[in-house]
Design an enzyme around this catalytic site. Structure first.
Site, short mmCIF file in Angstrom:
data_model
loop_
_atom_site.label_atom_id
_atom_site.label_comp_id
_atom_site.label_asym_id
_atom_site.label_seq_id
_atom_site.Cartn_x
_atom_site.Cartn_y
_atom_site.Cartn_z
N GLN A 152 -7.05 9.92 8.98
CA GLN A 152 -7.77 9.10 7.98
C GLN A 152 -8.90 8.33 8.64
O GLN A 152 -8.73 7.72 9.69
CB GLN A 152 -6.80 8.11 7.33
CG GLN A 152 -7.45 7.35 6.19
CD GLN A 152 -6.54 6.28 5.60
OE1 GLN A 152 -6.29 5.25 6.21
NE2 GLN A 152 -6.03 6.54 4.41
N CYS A 189 -8.03 0.19 1.71
CA CYS A 189 -7.67 -0.94 2.57
C CYS A 189 -8.15 -2.27 1.99
O CYS A 189 -9.34 -2.45 1.74
CB CYS A 189 -8.23 -0.74 3.97
SG CYS A 189 -7.76 -2.10 5.06
N GLY A 215 3.58 4.30 -3.25
CA GLY A 215 3.93 2.94 -3.66
C GLY A 215 5.36 2.83 -4.15
O GLY A 215 5.72 3.42 -5.17
N ASP A 216 6.18 2.13 -3.37
CA ASP A 216 7.55 1.80 -3.75
C ASP A 216 8.48 3.01 -3.87
O ASP A 216 9.47 2.96 -4.61
CB ASP A 216 7.58 1.00 -5.07
CG ASP A 216 6.67 -0.24 -5.01
OD1 ASP A 216 6.37 -0.68 -3.90
OD2 ASP A 216 6.29 -0.73 -6.09
N LYS A 268 -7.70 8.50 -0.25
CA LYS A 268 -6.59 7.62 -0.63
C LYS A 268 -7.17 6.32 -1.18
O LYS A 268 -8.04 5.72 -0.57
CB LYS A 268 -5.70 7.35 0.57
CG LYS A 268 -4.46 6.50 0.24
CD LYS A 268 -3.44 6.59 1.37
CE LYS A 268 -2.21 5.75 1.13
NZ LYS A 268 -2.46 4.32 1.26
N GLY A 281 6.09 5.08 2.69
CA GLY A 281 5.54 4.23 3.74
C GLY A 281 6.60 3.30 4.30
O GLY A 281 7.38 3.67 5.19
N ARG A 282 6.69 2.09 3.72
CA ARG A 282 7.55 1.07 4.31
C ARG A 282 9.00 1.50 4.43
O ARG A 282 9.68 1.13 5.38
CB ARG A 282 7.41 -0.23 3.51
CG ARG A 282 6.04 -0.89 3.73
CD ARG A 282 5.76 -1.96 2.72
NE ARG A 282 5.65 -1.39 1.37
CZ ARG A 282 5.56 -2.10 0.26
NH1 ARG A 282 5.58 -3.41 0.33
NH2 ARG A 282 5.44 -1.50 -0.91
N PRO A 307 0.05 6.85 5.81
CA PRO A 307 -0.67 6.28 6.95
C PRO A 307 -0.41 4.78 6.98
O PRO A 307 -0.54 4.11 5.96
CB PRO A 307 -2.15 6.56 6.60
CG PRO A 307 -2.19 6.65 5.11
CD PRO A 307 -0.84 7.17 4.68
N MET A 308 -0.02 4.26 8.14
CA MET A 308 0.19 2.82 8.25
C MET A 308 -0.36 2.31 9.58
O MET A 308 0.10 2.73 10.66
CB MET A 308 1.69 2.48 8.13
CG MET A 308 2.22 2.62 6.71
SD MET A 308 3.93 2.10 6.54
CE MET A 308 4.80 3.49 7.27
C1 LIG Z 1 1.77 -2.01 7.77
C2 LIG Z 1 1.00 -1.14 6.82
C3 LIG Z 1 -0.16 -0.53 7.23
C4 LIG Z 1 -0.87 0.30 6.35
N1 LIG Z 1 -1.99 0.95 6.80
C5 LIG Z 1 -2.62 1.84 5.99
C6 LIG Z 1 -3.71 2.61 6.47
O1 LIG Z 1 -4.12 2.54 7.64
N2 LIG Z 1 -4.34 3.46 5.58
C7 LIG Z 1 -3.92 3.58 4.29
O2 LIG Z 1 -4.50 4.35 3.52
N3 LIG Z 1 -2.88 2.88 3.82
C8 LIG Z 1 -2.22 2.02 4.64
N4 LIG Z 1 -1.12 1.35 4.17
C9 LIG Z 1 -0.65 1.58 2.78
C10 LIG Z 1 0.43 2.68 2.76
O3 LIG Z 1 -0.09 3.92 3.16
C11 LIG Z 1 1.04 2.81 1.34
O4 LIG Z 1 0.06 3.25 0.44
C12 LIG Z 1 1.64 1.50 0.84
O5 LIG Z 1 2.40 0.87 1.85
C13 LIG Z 1 2.52 1.71 -0.39
O6 LIG Z 1 3.57 2.57 -0.11
P1 LIG Z 1 5.10 2.09 0.24
O7 LIG Z 1 5.55 1.23 -0.89
O8 LIG Z 1 5.85 3.38 0.37
O9 LIG Z 1 5.03 1.31 1.53
C14 LIG Z 1 -0.41 0.50 5.03
C15 LIG Z 1 0.76 -0.13 4.62
C16 LIG Z 1 1.48 -0.94 5.49
C17 LIG Z 1 2.76 -1.58 5.02
#
Ligand SMILES: Cc1cc2nc3c(=O)[nH]c(=O)nc-3n(C[C@H](O)[C@H](O)[C@H](O)COP(=O)(O)O)c2cc1C
Length: 351
Positions: free
Chosen positions: A78, A108, A209-210, A147, A232-233, A24-25
């Site tokens: 979520q 968050c 994460g990562d 989460k 995510g990213r 979720p982002m």
């Molecule tokens: C722009 C952005 C928005 C995010 N929004 C949420 C969110 O709404 N809810 C949530 O649980 N995590 C949110 N996250 C966290 C991601 O779900 C994830 O846990 C985090 O980016 C680490 O994973 P990654 O390294 O694959 O990006 C967000 C992350 C980013 C970068």
């Protein structure tokens, strides 16, 4: 050891067809992003966080998050908030909208959210966090997942204390992003904590994460015992990353494929967000066009154009063959899609 990412797993009775979950982002996870994620192999997709207070007050933008299409499922929506009863009510609305799973945000780190006692703050208020999970899981029949981050402060191990309590309170799955709230997105996710959490609970744990490559996904799954990895990213403007992680498919998309996916994404987002799509989409141009050998000036030029139609025309001019790829893509999309609630969406957050 090779881990099979295509192996199905379960959250409660909900079958998740692959061990890859799209994160979720906030400001990213619109319906077009989630549908695309499913097409590229994510077994589960999730909405960005939705304010339970916004749902409670019938805020039109917030209600827009509850747009769900059949081809996104299985889908988690979520919610975030700090009042157990309001969270329970929001969960019922989410279930009624057709979500397969209600996910709760205890991660968050953004001040706007933490100052209201929601998001990562709840990692330090275990009693309230458990009351929220109890209220939500008794309000709905669908499974409830949580989460979370590792804790508020660097080095915190709060998630290991709280995780088992949340499961006792009714959580059917836990996702851990093992950074502290203070870290935001700096440093590295410490998946040794994910392994510890897995050993403490009897429900599936998702590692977030990562995760940005197949080898990273494989090693995190193998060393933590997590049921799935969350991406995510690495998937922002790059659905091909999902395929690469799942299948090791190393082929880079052609310029035409990149443009076709971007235009499809733009068209769907314009339908979803209306006027708000123009500013919303700007960040996606640079993300998508990181592939296909587009010059930097071209990406910058797109963000200056006034309308989405102008951007589309400029993209087609740069890759005329994309018209055929797009036509094929649109042809293959599921028909007669049931959008259960036809409303728009919203702003920023994190986890
Ligand atoms: C722009 C952005 C928005 C995010 N929004 C949420 C969110 O709404 N809810 C949530 O649980 N995590 C949110 N996250 C966290 C991601 O779900 C994830 O846990 C985090 O980016 C680490 O994973 P990654 O390294 O694959 O990006 C967000 C992350 C980013 C970068």
């Amino acid at each position: 050891m090779q881990v099979n990412l295509h192996e199905p797993w379960y959250i409660g009775p909900v079958q998740i067809p692959s061990r890859l979950v799209l994160a979720p982002m906030a400001g990213v996870s619109v319906q077009a992003f989630r549908r695309q994620g499913r097409r590229f192999g994510a077994g589960l997709v999730c909405s960005e966080m939705v304010s339970c207070a916004g749902l409670h007050h019938g805020n039109e933008r917030t209600l827009g998050y509850l747009r769900i299409a059949s081809d996104e499922r299985p889908l988690a929506v979520q919610i975030f908030g700090s009042e157990p009863s309001v969270m329970g009510e929001a969960a019922r609305m989410v279930e009624d909208a057709g979500a397969d799973i209600v996910d709760i945000n205890f991660g968050c780190p953004v001040k706007k959210v933490t100052k209201t006692g929601a998001g990562a703050t709840l990692l330090e208020d275990g009693d309230r966090a458990c009351r929220i999970v109890e209220a939500v899981s008794s309000a709905v029949d669908v499974p409830v997942s949580v989460k979370m981050r590792r804790g508020l402060d660097n080095g915190s191990r709060q998630c290991l204390d709280l995780g088992p309590r949340l499961v006792d309170a009714g959580a059917a799955s836990l996702t851990l992003h093992p950074r502290s709230a203070k870290q935001m997105y700096t440093g590295q996710a410490d998946h040794s904590l994910t392994a510890e959490l897995v050993s403490l609970v009897h429900v599936p744990v998702v590692a977030s994460g990562d995760i940005d490559s197949r080898s990273r996904a494989q090693s995190v799954l193998a060393t933590t015992g997590a049921a799935a990895v969350m991406v995510g990213r690495a998937a922002q403007g790059n659905p091909w990353a999902l395929r690469k992680i799942l299948d090791g498919d190393a082929a880079e998309p052609s310029r035409e494929e990149v443009v076709a996916e971007l235009i499809l994404f733009m068209r769907e987002t314009a339908r979803e967000l209306g006027d708000r799509a123009t500013p919303f989409l700007k960040k996606f141009y640079g993300w998508y066009l990181g592939r296909g050998r587009f010059p930097r000036a071209f990406k910058a030029e797109l963000t200056q154009l006034a309308t989405i139609a102008d951007v589309e025309a400029r993209l087609f001019a740069a890759a005329p063959g994309a018209r055929f790829v797009l036509a094929r893509l649109e042809e293959e999309l599921p028909r007669g899609d049931e959008v259960l609630l036809d409303l728009p969406i919203s702003i920023y957050g994190g986890g």
